[in-house]
Design a protein around this motif. Sequence first.
Motif, PDB file in Angstrom:
ATOM      1  N   HIS A   1      12.147   6.786  -1.466  1.00 38.69           N
ATOM      2  CA  HIS A   1      11.936   6.460  -0.057  1.00 38.69           C
ATOM      3  C   HIS A   1      12.403   7.599   0.846  1.00 38.69           C
ATOM      4  CE1 HIS A   1      10.438   2.333   0.525  1.00 38.69           C
ATOM      5  NE2 HIS A   1      10.831   2.170  -0.721  1.00 38.69           N
ATOM      6  N   GLU A   2      13.507   8.241   0.479  1.00 36.45           N
ATOM      7  CA  GLU A   2      13.970   9.391   1.255  1.00 36.45           C
ATOM      8  C   GLU A   2      12.994  10.552   1.129  1.00 36.45           C
ATOM      9  OE1 GLU A   2      17.852  10.512   0.007  1.00 36.45           O
ATOM     10  OE2 GLU A   2      18.787   8.655   0.672  1.00 36.45           O
ATOM     11  N   ALA A   3      12.502  10.787  -0.080  1.00 39.86           N
ATOM     12  CA  ALA A   3      11.606  11.916  -0.307  1.00 39.86           C
ATOM     13  C   ALA A   3      10.251  11.692   0.353  1.00 39.86           C
ATOM     14  CB  ALA A   3      11.429  12.143  -1.809  1.00 39.86           C
ATOM     15  N   LEU A   4       9.694  10.520   0.179  1.00 41.03           N
ATOM     16  CA  LEU A   4       8.379  10.200   0.730  1.00 41.03           C
ATOM     17  C   LEU A   4       8.546   9.118   1.787  1.00 41.03           C
ATOM     18  CD1 LEU A   4       6.479  10.074  -2.667  1.00 41.03           C
ATOM     19  CD2 LEU A   4       6.424  11.918  -0.997  1.00 41.03           C
ATOM     20  N   SER A   5       9.103   9.508   2.912  1.00 39.43           N
ATOM     21  CA  SER A   5       9.362   8.530   3.973  1.00 39.43           C
ATOM     22  C   SER A   5       8.063   8.118   4.641  1.00 39.43           C
ATOM     23  CB  SER A   5      10.321   9.126   5.006  1.00 39.43           C
ATOM     24  OG  SER A   5       9.681  10.212   5.656  1.00 39.43           O
ATOM     25  N   LEU A   6       8.168   7.133   5.521  1.00 36.50           N
ATOM     26  CA  LEU A   6       7.002   6.623   6.239  1.00 36.50           C
ATOM     27  C   LEU A   6       6.376   7.725   7.093  1.00 36.50           C
ATOM     28  CD1 LEU A   6       5.230   4.218   6.885  1.00 36.50           C
ATOM     29  CD2 LEU A   6       6.867   3.551   8.630  1.00 36.50           C
ATOM     30  N   ASP A   7       7.219   8.548   7.705  1.00 37.29           N
ATOM     31  CA  ASP A   7       6.697   9.670   8.517  1.00 37.29           C
ATOM     32  C   ASP A   7       5.908  10.661   7.665  1.00 37.29           C
ATOM     33  OD1 ASP A   7       7.874   8.563  10.755  1.00 37.29           O
ATOM     34  OD2 ASP A   7       9.737   9.707  10.492  1.00 37.29           O
ATOM     35  N   ASP A   8       6.432  10.942   6.455  1.00 32.97           N
ATOM     36  CA  ASP A   8       5.731  11.868   5.553  1.00 32.97           C
ATOM     37  C   ASP A   8       4.383  11.299   5.131  1.00 32.97           C
ATOM     38  OD1 ASP A   8       7.827  13.660   5.683  1.00 32.97           O
ATOM     39  OD2 ASP A   8       8.817  12.821   3.919  1.00 32.97           O
ATOM     40  N   LEU A   9       4.350  10.018   4.830  1.00 30.37           N
ATOM     41  CA  LEU A   9       3.101   9.390   4.424  1.00 30.37           C
ATOM     42  C   LEU A   9       2.090   9.362   5.569  1.00 30.37           C
ATOM     43  CD1 LEU A   9       4.396   6.423   2.237  1.00 30.37           C
ATOM     44  CD2 LEU A   9       3.537   8.619   1.468  1.00 30.37           C
ATOM     45  N   ASP A  10       2.571   9.108   6.785  1.00 35.37           N
ATOM     46  CA  ASP A  10       1.682   9.131   7.936  1.00 35.37           C
ATOM     47  C   ASP A  10       1.149  10.550   8.196  1.00 35.37           C
ATOM     48  OD1 ASP A  10       1.886   6.456   8.405  1.00 35.37           O
ATOM     49  OD2 ASP A  10       3.478   6.643   9.906  1.00 35.37           O
TER      50      ASP A  10
ATOM     51  N   ILE B   1       0.833  -1.199   0.000  1.00 36.18           N
ATOM     52  CA  ILE B   1       0.000   0.000   0.000  1.00 36.18           C
ATOM     53  C   ILE B   1       0.871   1.255   0.000  1.00 36.18           C
ATOM     54  CG2 ILE B   1      -1.628   1.352   1.387  1.00 36.18           C
ATOM     55  CD1 ILE B   1      -2.827  -1.377   2.244  1.00 36.18           C
ATOM     56  N   ARG B   2       1.905   1.257   0.847  1.00 36.67           N
ATOM     57  CA  ARG B   2       2.805   2.423   0.876  1.00 36.67           C
ATOM     58  C   ARG B   2       3.521   2.585  -0.452  1.00 36.67           C
ATOM     59  NH1 ARG B   2       6.290   1.025   5.737  1.00 36.67           N
ATOM     60  NH2 ARG B   2       5.312  -0.930   5.382  1.00 36.67           N
ATOM     61  N   ARG B   3       3.919   1.467  -1.072  1.00 32.84           N
ATOM     62  CA  ARG B   3       4.594   1.544  -2.361  1.00 32.84           C
ATOM     63  C   ARG B   3       3.645   2.083  -3.425  1.00 32.84           C
ATOM     64  NH1 ARG B   3       7.847  -3.386  -5.366  1.00 32.84           N
ATOM     65  NH2 ARG B   3       8.510  -2.161  -7.149  1.00 32.84           N
ATOM     66  N   ARG B   4       2.393   1.683  -3.362  1.00 27.77           N
ATOM     67  CA  ARG B   4       1.389   2.171  -4.311  1.00 27.77           C
ATOM     68  C   ARG B   4       1.142   3.668  -4.131  1.00 27.77           C
ATOM     69  NH1 ARG B   4      -0.818   2.420  -9.080  1.00 27.77           N
ATOM     70  NH2 ARG B   4      -3.038   2.761  -9.027  1.00 27.77           N
ATOM     71  N   ILE B   5       1.145   4.131  -2.894  1.00 27.84           N
ATOM     72  CA  ILE B   5       0.969   5.566  -2.636  1.00 27.84           C
ATOM     73  C   ILE B   5       2.146   6.346  -3.205  1.00 27.84           C
ATOM     74  CG2 ILE B   5       0.884   7.317  -0.815  1.00 27.84           C
ATOM     75  CD1 ILE B   5      -0.706   5.243   0.831  1.00 27.84           C
ATOM     76  N   ARG B   6       3.362   5.822  -3.013  1.00 28.59           N
ATOM     77  CA  ARG B   6       4.537   6.491  -3.589  1.00 28.59           C
ATOM     78  C   ARG B   6       4.452   6.515  -5.110  1.00 28.59           C
ATOM     79  NH1 ARG B   6       7.434   3.440   0.648  1.00 28.59           N
ATOM     80  NH2 ARG B   6       8.076   4.949   2.212  1.00 28.59           N
ATOM     81  N   ALA B   7       3.970   5.438  -5.702  1.00 27.91           N
ATOM     82  CA  ALA B   7       3.819   5.399  -7.159  1.00 27.91           C
ATOM     83  C   ALA B   7       2.784   6.420  -7.629  1.00 27.91           C
ATOM     84  CB  ALA B   7       3.425   3.993  -7.607  1.00 27.91           C
ATOM     85  N   CYS B   8       1.726   6.607  -6.854  1.00 24.08           N
ATOM     86  CA  CYS B   8       0.707   7.607  -7.216  1.00 24.08           C
ATOM     87  C   CYS B   8       1.277   9.019  -7.151  1.00 24.08           C
ATOM     88  CB  CYS B   8      -0.503   7.471  -6.307  1.00 24.08           C
ATOM     89  SG  CYS B   8      -1.464   5.980  -6.612  1.00 24.08           S
ATOM     90  N   TYR B   9       2.092   9.295  -6.130  1.00 30.93           N
ATOM     91  CA  TYR B   9       2.766  10.592  -6.070  1.00 30.93           C
ATOM     92  C   TYR B   9       3.653  10.782  -7.296  1.00 30.93           C
ATOM     93  CZ  TYR B   9       1.548  12.253  -1.397  1.00 30.93           C
ATOM     94  OH  TYR B   9       0.893  12.749  -0.315  1.00 30.93           O
ATOM     95  N   TRP B  10       4.377   9.728  -7.678  1.00 31.72           N
ATOM     96  CA  TRP B  10       5.273   9.814  -8.838  1.00 31.72           C
ATOM     97  C   TRP B  10       4.477  10.100 -10.099  1.00 31.72           C
ATOM     98  CZ3 TRP B  10      10.334  10.371  -8.855  1.00 31.72           C
ATOM     99  CH2 TRP B  10      11.011  10.226 -10.057  1.00 31.72           C
TER     100      TRP B  10
END
Length: 102
Positions: free
Chosen positions: A90-99, A38-47
């Motif tokens: 991963h650095e740009a959209l870290s877990l903290d940023d997504l949360d 899910i987190r990977r999919r969210i990062r892909a959507c941002y991309w």
Amino acid sequence: MLVWFFPGRNDFLTKQPSVEVRPKASHRVPQRVATFRIRRRIRACYWKQWRNVRARIANLRQLGVKKDEAVTHGCSRKGPWTLSSSKAVHEALSLDDLDHEG
């Protein structure tokens, strides 16, 4: 109970399933793997939202990625799913940023 609606008719048909359908144990995904996807999919959507190369580079730089990494990732011809697992994203959209975003 399953309920089916057929267009053109005004009634609903109901049918009781004869057996309970459950996924096989081999098809179940562990919770940790599901949240990772899910987190990977969210990062892909941002991309995908950053449509052109300039926007990708600018957004990566704004989120704290080094200039050379931002340029190589921004100019990459790889797809969003592949790049969503890269170190720079991963650095740009870290877990903290997504949360923080929700």
